[in-house]
Design a protein around this motif. Structure first.
Motif, PDB file in Angstrom:
ATOM      1  N   ILE A 117      -4.235 -10.223  -1.493  1.00 26.52           N
ATOM      2  CA  ILE A 117      -3.104  -9.499  -2.069  1.00 26.52           C
ATOM      3  C   ILE A 117      -2.724 -10.197  -3.365  1.00 26.52           C
ATOM      4  N   GLY A 118      -2.699  -9.431  -4.449  1.00 26.70           N
ATOM      5  CA  GLY A 118      -2.382 -10.007  -5.753  1.00 26.70           C
ATOM      6  C   GLY A 118      -1.301  -9.226  -6.461  1.00 26.70           C
ATOM      7  N   VAL A 119      -0.664  -9.904  -7.405  1.00 21.81           N
ATOM      8  CA  VAL A 119       0.406  -9.273  -8.170  1.00 21.81           C
ATOM      9  C   VAL A 119      -0.120  -8.062  -8.937  1.00 21.81           C
ATOM     10  N   ASP A 120      -1.288  -8.211  -9.560  1.00 15.26           N
ATOM     11  CA  ASP A 120      -1.873  -7.103 -10.312  1.00 15.26           C
ATOM     12  C   ASP A 120      -3.379  -7.314 -10.454  1.00 15.26           C
ATOM     13  N   GLN A 121      -4.054  -6.325 -11.017  1.00 19.76           N
ATOM     14  CA  GLN A 121      -5.512  -6.392 -11.173  1.00 19.76           C
ATOM     15  C   GLN A 121      -5.946  -7.567 -12.034  1.00 19.76           C
ATOM     16  N   VAL A 129      -0.620  -4.889  -6.638  1.00 18.62           N
ATOM     17  CA  VAL A 129       0.619  -4.159  -6.901  1.00 18.62           C
ATOM     18  C   VAL A 129       0.624  -3.862  -8.394  1.00 18.62           C
ATOM     19  N   THR A 130       0.424  -2.607  -8.744  1.00 20.04           N
ATOM     20  CA  THR A 130       0.239  -2.262 -10.150  1.00 20.04           C
ATOM     21  C   THR A 130       1.318  -1.361 -10.719  1.00 20.04           C
ATOM     22  N   ARG A 131       2.133  -0.762  -9.867  1.00 20.46           N
ATOM     23  CA  ARG A 131       3.160   0.140 -10.375  1.00 20.46           C
ATOM     24  C   ARG A 131       4.399  -0.647 -10.750  1.00 20.46           C
ATOM     25  N   PRO A 132       4.668  -0.799 -12.047  1.00 24.02           N
ATOM     26  CA  PRO A 132       5.868  -1.534 -12.462  1.00 24.02           C
ATOM     27  C   PRO A 132       7.132  -0.795 -12.021  1.00 24.02           C
ATOM     28  N   ILE A 134       0.843  -1.198   0.000  1.00 21.90           N
ATOM     29  CA  ILE A 134       0.000   0.000   0.000  1.00 21.90           C
ATOM     30  C   ILE A 134       0.879   1.250   0.000  1.00 21.90           C
ATOM     31  N   LEU A 135       1.908   1.253   0.833  1.00 15.07           N
ATOM     32  CA  LEU A 135       2.824   2.394   0.885  1.00 15.07           C
ATOM     33  C   LEU A 135       3.600   2.565  -0.411  1.00 15.07           C
ATOM     34  N   ALA A 136       3.787   1.463  -1.149  1.00 18.65           N
ATOM     35  CA  ALA A 136       4.504   1.517  -2.424  1.00 18.65           C
ATOM     36  C   ALA A 136       3.579   1.885  -3.583  1.00 18.65           C
ATOM     37  N   GLY A 137       2.295   2.140  -3.285  1.00 19.81           N
ATOM     38  CA  GLY A 137       1.390   2.593  -4.329  1.00 19.81           C
ATOM     39  C   GLY A 137       0.465   1.539  -4.891  1.00 19.81           C
ATOM     40  N   ALA A 138       0.238   0.475  -4.154  1.00 15.58           N
ATOM     41  CA  ALA A 138      -0.671  -0.573  -4.621  1.00 15.58           C
ATOM     42  C   ALA A 138      -2.077  -0.014  -4.793  1.00 15.58           C
ATOM     43  N   THR A 145       8.561  -0.861  -9.121  1.00 16.80           N
ATOM     44  CA  THR A 145       8.721  -0.640  -7.689  1.00 16.80           C
ATOM     45  C   THR A 145       9.320  -1.879  -7.044  1.00 16.80           C
ATOM     46  N   ARG A 146       9.891  -1.697  -5.886  1.00 15.32           N
ATOM     47  CA  ARG A 146      10.484  -2.807  -5.153  1.00 15.32           C
ATOM     48  C   ARG A 146       9.437  -3.874  -4.846  1.00 15.32           C
ATOM     49  N   MET A 147       8.238  -3.438  -4.426  1.00 22.06           N
ATOM     50  CA  MET A 147       7.181  -4.396  -4.095  1.00 22.06           C
ATOM     51  C   MET A 147       6.740  -5.176  -5.335  1.00 22.06           C
ATOM     52  N   ALA A 148       6.640  -4.528  -6.474  1.00 17.22           N
ATOM     53  CA  ALA A 148       6.250  -5.227  -7.711  1.00 17.22           C
ATOM     54  C   ALA A 148       7.290  -6.287  -8.060  1.00 17.22           C
ATOM     55  N   ARG A 149       8.554  -5.965  -7.897  1.00 17.08           N
ATOM     56  CA  ARG A 149       9.614  -6.952  -8.177  1.00 17.08           C
ATOM     57  C   ARG A 149       9.543  -8.116  -7.193  1.00 17.08           C
ATOM     58  N   LEU A 150       9.309  -7.813  -5.926  1.00 18.05           N
ATOM     59  CA  LEU A 150       9.175  -8.881  -4.933  1.00 18.05           C
ATOM     60  C   LEU A 150       7.982  -9.782  -5.242  1.00 18.05           C
ATOM     61  N   MET A 151       6.868  -9.186  -5.610  1.00 19.51           N
ATOM     62  CA  MET A 151       5.669  -9.963  -5.907  1.00 19.51           C
ATOM     63  C   MET A 151       5.877 -10.850  -7.135  1.00 19.51           C
ATOM     64  N   ARG A 152       6.597 -10.361  -8.130  1.00 20.24           N
ATOM     65  CA  ARG A 152       6.848 -11.182  -9.320  1.00 20.24           C
ATOM     66  C   ARG A 152       7.707 -12.396  -8.985  1.00 20.24           C
ATOM     67  N   ARG A 153       8.557 -12.271  -7.976  1.00 18.09           N
ATOM     68  CA  ARG A 153       9.419 -13.397  -7.569  1.00 18.09           C
ATOM     69  C   ARG A 153       8.725 -14.353  -6.617  1.00 18.09           C
ATOM     70  N   SER A 154       7.569 -13.966  -6.126  1.00 19.57           N
ATOM     71  CA  SER A 154       6.884 -14.811  -5.152  1.00 19.57           C
ATOM     72  C   SER A 154       6.302 -16.041  -5.842  1.00 19.57           C
ATOM     73  N   PRO A 155       6.062 -17.104  -5.067  1.00 19.22           N
ATOM     74  CA  PRO A 155       5.530 -18.344  -5.651  1.00 19.22           C
ATOM     75  C   PRO A 155       4.032 -18.299  -5.914  1.00 19.22           C
ATOM     76  N   PHE A 156       3.392 -17.181  -5.693  1.00 16.66           N
ATOM     77  CA  PHE A 156       1.944 -17.089  -5.882  1.00 16.66           C
ATOM     78  C   PHE A 156       1.595 -15.822  -6.657  1.00 16.66           C
ATOM     79  N   SER A 157       0.434 -15.867  -7.298  1.00 16.57           N
ATOM     80  CA  SER A 157      -0.085 -14.687  -7.988  1.00 16.57           C
ATOM     81  C   SER A 157      -1.026 -13.903  -7.084  1.00 16.57           C
TER      82      SER A 157
END
Length: 136
Positions: A74-78, A48-51, A31-35, A53-65
Motif C-alpha cells: 500500500i503506497g501513498v501514490d504511484q 491512493v491517487t485521488r487527491p 480501494i473503496l475510496a478509489g485507490a 479524498t479522506r484516504m489520501a489525506r490520511l495517507m499523507r499524514r502517515s509516517p510511511f510512503s
C-alpha cells in the motif's frame, strides 16, 4: 520455471497468505475510496491517487510512503510505489520467509533498537536488510 522453484514460490505465497489477508483488509478502505490497483512482481500494489479524498489525506499524514503486508503493498501514490518498489519487494521476501511470525519479529526488532538507544525504524533489522538488498 523449474517444478521445485514453482513449489517454493507457492509455499511462499501460502506462508505469507495470512499477512496478505491483513493487507487486503487494511487496503479495503483505500480501494473503496478509489485507490489504483495493479499487479506488479507477484504483488498487489494499492496506490491512493485521488487527491482530496479522506484516504489520501490520511495517507499523507502517515509516517510511511508505502507499507507491505505479505503480498500487498500500500503506497501513498504511484510515484512513491515506483520509487520504493525494490525496497518493498524485499519486505515481501521477508514475509515469505517469516510468514505470520513477521508481525512479531518486526516490532521485536524495533523494540530492541529502542532499548539500545537506536532508531527503532532506521535501525530495525528488517529495514536495514531491505535497504541493503534493494541496492543490489
Amino acid at each position: 520455471m523449474r517444478p521445485t522453484a514453482k513449489l517454493t514460490r507457492l509455499a511462499g505465497y501460502a506462508w505469507a497468505a495470512p499477512c496478505s489477508a491483513v493487507g487486503l483488509i487494511v487496503a479495503l478502505p483505500a480501494i473503496l475510496a478509489g485507490a489504483r490497483l495493479q499487479l506488479m512482481r507477484g504483488t498487489l500494489e494499492v496506490a491512493v491517487t485521488r487527491p482530496g479524498t479522506r484516504m489520501a489525506r490520511l495517507m499523507r499524514r502517515s509516517p510511511f510512503s508505502a507499507i507491505t503486508f505479505g503480498h500487498v503493498i500500500i503506497g501513498v501514490d504511484q510515484d512513491q510505489l515506483a520509487h520504493l518498489r525494490d525496497h518493498e519487494q524485499q519486505h515481501v521476501r521477508q514475509y515469505e520467509l517469516w510468514g505470520p511470525l513477521f508481525f512479531l519479529a518486526y516490532p521485536a526488532s524495533s523494540l530492541m533498537q529502542l532499548i539500545r538507544g537506536r532508531d527503532p525504524y532506521r535501525d530495525n533489522h528488517f529495514e536495514v536488510q531491505a535497504r541493503e538488498q534493494a541496492k543490489q
